[in-house]
Design an enzyme around this catalytic site. Sequence first.
Site, PDB file in Angstrom:
ATOM      1  N   GLU A  30       1.743  -0.431  -5.157  1.00 39.17           N
ATOM      2  CA  GLU A  30       0.779   0.616  -5.482  1.00 39.17           C
ATOM      3  C   GLU A  30       1.646   1.856  -5.707  1.00 39.17           C
ATOM      4  O   GLU A  30       2.177   2.418  -4.738  1.00 39.17           O
ATOM      5  CB  GLU A  30      -0.207   0.836  -4.335  1.00 39.17           C
ATOM      6  CG  GLU A  30      -1.239   1.903  -4.646  1.00 39.17           C
ATOM      7  CD  GLU A  30      -2.176   2.166  -3.475  1.00 39.17           C
ATOM      8  OE1 GLU A  30      -3.394   2.265  -3.710  1.00 39.17           O
ATOM      9  OE2 GLU A  30      -1.688   2.289  -2.330  1.00 39.17           O
ATOM     10  N   ASP A  76       0.840  -1.184   0.000  1.00 34.41           N
ATOM     11  CA  ASP A  76       0.000   0.000   0.000  1.00 34.41           C
ATOM     12  C   ASP A  76       0.886   1.249   0.000  1.00 34.41           C
ATOM     13  O   ASP A  76       1.846   1.341   0.778  1.00 34.41           O
ATOM     14  CB  ASP A  76      -0.880  -0.044   1.252  1.00 34.41           C
ATOM     15  CG  ASP A  76      -1.798   1.146   1.383  1.00 34.41           C
ATOM     16  OD1 ASP A  76      -2.655   1.319   0.503  1.00 34.41           O
ATOM     17  OD2 ASP A  76      -1.656   1.891   2.369  1.00 34.41           O
TER      18      ASP A  76
END
Length: 567
Positions: free
Chosen positions: A327, A292
């Site tokens: 990401e 993330d």
Amino acid sequence: MTRFTVRAPTAGAVWLCLFDDGAETRVPMARAGEVWVVEVPAPEGARYGLRTDLAPGKLLVDPRATRLDRPFRYDPRLSDAGADTADLVPRAIVSAPLPPLDEPVVFRPGGLIYEVNVRGFTQRHPDVPAAQRGTVAALAHPAVVAHLRRIGVAAVELMPITAWIDERHLPPLGLANAWGYNPVVPMALDPRLAPGGIAELRGTVAALRREGIGVILDLVLNHTGESDLDGPTLSLRGLDPAAYATHADGSLANVAGTGNTLDFGQAAVRDLALDTLRHFVAQAGVDGFRFDLAPVLARGPDFSPHGPFLAAVAADPLLSRRVMIAEPWDCAGYFLGAFPPAWLEWNDRYRDDVRRFWRGDGSAGALATRLAGSSDLFGAERTRSVSFVAAHDGFTLADVTAYAGRHNHANGEDNRDGHHGEVSWNAGTEGQGDPADARALLATLYATRGTIMLTAGDEFGRTQGGNNNAYAQQNATTWLDWDGRDRALEAFVADLARRRTATLADPAIRHDARWFRLDGQPMRDEDWAGTDGFEMRLPGTRVRIDRAARSVAIDSDEAMPRAAAPE
């Protein structure tokens, strides 16, 4: 005797706190450089916490704890400097490691990644025993495995399963975090999702591996649930507050958009992150990780694909053989295509270009580039793109075609949260999409070269009622409705999976695509402008896109010669 160590470089005193039937015994620890050490008789299963003079009254969780006796729960006293929090904070459990694993990777780039919210995935599954629903163990149930195989899943990507805490604004609203992107300690699994601890995850990984399905963990290493300066004191804040990145004026950096950001310019932060990855590989046998807001990991303070954390992963004999997925953006920058060549990256350019084409305001040329693997972003490394049309964050695939705007009122923020202006559409009544649109999006995804990703439930029409930021909906909004699923759409996706396996799934195919008009004639440069369709041809494979007919065809063309892949 059990040896306890904890890093607290600026503390003047540290105590190990042992708990027995609720009674707390404090044992002073001795300084050894930046760490504090003590050896005491504490058998496996013993509960413990920590205290320091940096946070008087606060019971702290060991940042390297691997098992907790209860979930975190938010309470205002956690932020009250004068309040004791021993009754609120989980205790770490002394746990001996399992025999280490070094399993070969099951997942190979080019396959289908299936993004799973562990609790929501099986919370309403009729075939899973009630006591097992919503847990990691439920993923190994035969009915679940059969579904994964039917739609062509090569790896499940588990949304965060490490222990998290609700953001402090949620409890007063009667809401709870449903996604888990607010963790506190990186190695301890959330007891609600994995009551059996690391052994439960290990067993599920092994069961899926036997079926040829890998497991990827979505890890949040960019921040912790201690949030901003008004947030709770739970672990690092009371042990090593300098682990959080700060600005020149001493204020907390907020590159993660959550109130704090861990400072990967520090060796101690990188070591904790690297040890976390090694823990889940050696103890559970996972194939790899999705990170993330991954640019945070490559900052120190500026982003660099050659940064020390990424370099350490590449040099590590255990981690260098695992799947790493970024990401590739955070609140301070957008770095799609900038990560090291061995890394895969979430490709939101794919998402938006595909949606725009089927909405009617996107170009066929942009779609063709995405369909062929986004060579404009990744060059010849087409399998680096993780192509997706919907993910946990944003509209579900069904809602993309049913809502022209977000409907997030249930989140308690007056519909201000979530992405405004997300590429979506509605051709008629709000909330009622055209089934042909959803099928076109799914077929385009399965027709795409390289790695693709599908979020669980999108294969059978899951909806969140237009909520494109359902992180706070720990309820039926995010729990999959297995009884009410669209079985015809699911069968359509299963057929797509069979066609993809027969044509496009081989990552060794390195040929450039050939492009043709819908009438079968070779595509010229001037033909791309304004066209509603085209054919992509690879050796033995034909993909036909026709926007006017709302159709995508994936076929094996045996009449086309199969040239050998270049050496």
